[in-house]
Design a protein around this motif. Structure first.
Motif, short mmCIF file in Angstrom:
data_model
loop_
_atom_site.label_atom_id
_atom_site.label_comp_id
_atom_site.label_asym_id
_atom_site.label_seq_id
_atom_site.Cartn_x
_atom_site.Cartn_y
_atom_site.Cartn_z
N LEU A 46 20.04 -9.53 17.64
CA LEU A 46 20.80 -8.96 16.62
C LEU A 46 20.32 -9.41 15.15
O LEU A 46 20.32 -8.78 14.31
N GLY A 47 20.09 -10.64 15.06
CA GLY A 47 19.44 -11.44 13.90
C GLY A 47 18.31 -10.99 13.51
O GLY A 47 17.91 -10.71 12.44
N LEU A 48 17.20 -10.65 14.51
CA LEU A 48 16.20 -9.98 14.22
C LEU A 48 16.25 -8.71 13.60
O LEU A 48 15.53 -8.36 12.72
N ALA A 49 17.18 -7.80 14.21
CA ALA A 49 17.20 -6.51 13.70
C ALA A 49 17.93 -6.52 12.50
O ALA A 49 17.56 -5.76 11.52
N TRP A 50 18.89 -7.48 12.24
CA TRP A 50 19.51 -7.54 10.91
C TRP A 50 18.54 -7.96 9.79
O TRP A 50 18.52 -7.45 8.63
N LEU A 51 17.45 -8.76 10.11
CA LEU A 51 16.37 -9.32 9.20
C LEU A 51 15.66 -8.02 8.89
O LEU A 51 15.19 -7.68 7.69
N LEU A 52 15.06 -7.09 9.81
CA LEU A 52 14.24 -6.04 9.68
C LEU A 52 15.07 -4.96 8.84
O LEU A 52 14.40 -4.49 7.86
N HIS A 53 16.45 -4.97 9.10
CA HIS A 53 17.22 -3.95 8.34
C HIS A 53 17.25 -4.39 6.85
O HIS A 53 17.16 -3.52 5.81
N ALA A 54 16.99 -5.96 6.65
CA ALA A 54 17.15 -6.38 5.25
C ALA A 54 15.94 -6.09 4.45
O ALA A 54 16.06 -5.75 3.26
N MET A 55 14.84 -5.94 5.28
CA MET A 55 13.49 -5.95 4.72
C MET A 55 13.42 -4.35 4.30
O MET A 55 12.85 -3.97 3.54
N ALA A 56 13.95 -3.48 5.05
CA ALA A 56 13.92 -2.24 4.73
C ALA A 56 14.77 -1.97 3.55
O ALA A 56 14.27 -0.79 2.84
N LEU A 57 15.85 -2.38 3.37
CA LEU A 57 16.53 -2.23 2.35
C LEU A 57 15.80 -2.72 1.03
O LEU A 57 15.90 -2.16 -0.04
N ALA A 97 8.27 3.04 8.65
CA ALA A 97 7.96 2.12 9.61
C ALA A 97 8.89 0.99 9.73
O ALA A 97 9.41 0.71 11.13
N LEU A 98 9.57 0.57 8.63
CA LEU A 98 10.26 -0.67 8.84
C LEU A 98 11.77 0.16 9.34
O LEU A 98 12.39 -0.49 10.33
N GLY A 99 12.18 1.22 8.92
CA GLY A 99 13.21 1.99 9.43
C GLY A 99 13.05 2.14 11.14
O GLY A 99 14.25 1.93 11.60
N ILE A 100 12.15 2.50 11.46
CA ILE A 100 11.90 2.66 12.86
C ILE A 100 12.00 1.44 13.58
O ILE A 100 12.53 1.43 14.78
N ALA A 101 11.35 0.50 13.07
CA ALA A 101 11.30 -0.81 13.75
C ALA A 101 12.65 -1.36 13.89
O ALA A 101 13.14 -1.90 15.00
N THR A 102 13.57 -1.16 12.73
CA THR A 102 14.86 -1.64 12.77
C THR A 102 15.77 -0.89 13.85
O THR A 102 16.47 -1.63 14.64
#
Length: 270
Positions: A40-51, A12-17
């Protein structure tokens, strides 16, 4: 997802990112600089959460797509820091598109499990290697920006607010130097402690595709740094050597794992 598992939350986090990156790339031309940076900052934050979800998961996994995902996140982190110092940088759309692609790949190909007997130090070893990927990735981005700036200067279309050419070149070599240090540490650890890192399934250093391409990449970057220091390499010559080294490094891990995971459908520890 450096240690990702195909869990519902991770997917879910990957798809949202990926969606956040994709929307940012699609709307970048219609948004002002501040709005694009916020998206872009929001996408970066979602990416960090996925990691982060991958890092705390019970069953660690790794593969070519998670490696690319971490590398893209590191490049975006570098961009976030640099954009504060150089607001003229204009690669948000390209980086957002890159982020969308690699995150989707990490969702589709989450990698294979690391062996339970592997050393607790193995993730750190992998992190060092991927960090070097990220730094060399940032160097490649800056080299591309340098090429673009040179073309704009030749065509007399360079905006006055663009980052100076010499600054871009200096930043490129700083990233190459930092990446070379981390790559050297990664190779040295693999050479000296390979059996310890992989525990009961340990293996001594061997000249497989990953090792061969890694050493070739290291030699290429060493030549680039020596050429810069001794002979003043710059411009097209330096960029060609950088691109060659980056291509070899990409083939070393990402290429070999892609063949194993996708083309041969074989699982193996990193």
């Amino acid at each position: 997802m450096i240690l990702a598992i195909p869990s519902p939350l991770g997917v879910a986090l990957g798809i949202a990112t990926a969606a956040a990156y994709g929307l940012t790339a699609a709307a970048a031309s219609r948004l002002n600089r501040q709005a694009t940076q916020s998206a872009l900052g929001l996408a970066w934050l979602l990416h960090a959460m996925a990691l982060a979800v991958g890092l705390v998961s019970a069953v660690p996994r790794f593969g070519f797509a998670p490696a690319l995902s971490v590398m893209a996140w590191l490049v975006l982190t570098v961009y976030a820091v640099e954009s504060r110092m150089f607001p003229q940088l204009t690669v948000r759309r390209v980086l957002a598109a890159l982020g969308a692609v690699v995150v989707l790949l990490a969702v589709l190909f989450p990698g294979t499990p690391l062996h339970v007997a592997a050393s607790p130090w193995l993730p750190l070893h992998l992190a060092l290697g991927i960090a070097s990927y990220g730094l060399f990735g940032a160097a490649v981005v800056h080299a591309w920006l340098t090429t673009r700036a040179e073309k704009q200067i030749r065509m007399a279309t360079a905006p006055q607010a663009e980052v100076p050419l010499l600054t871009l070149e200096r930043l490129t070599f700083r990233f190459v130097t930092a990446g070379f240090v981390l790559l050297s540490a990664t190779l040295l650890a693999g050479l000296l402690f390979s059996e310890t890192l992989y525990g009961a399934v340990g293996r001594a250093w061997k000249w497989d595709h990953k090792s061969t391409f890694s050493v070739l990449a290291w030699l290429t970057f060493a030549v680039l740094l020596v050429g810069r220091a001794r002979f003043g390499w710059r411009g097209r010559t330096a960029r060609r050597v950088l691109y060659a080294g980056a291509a070899l490094l990409l083939l070393a891990y990402v290429g070999s794992r892609f063949v194993l995971e996708v083309l041969l459908s074989r699982g193996a520890i990193a």
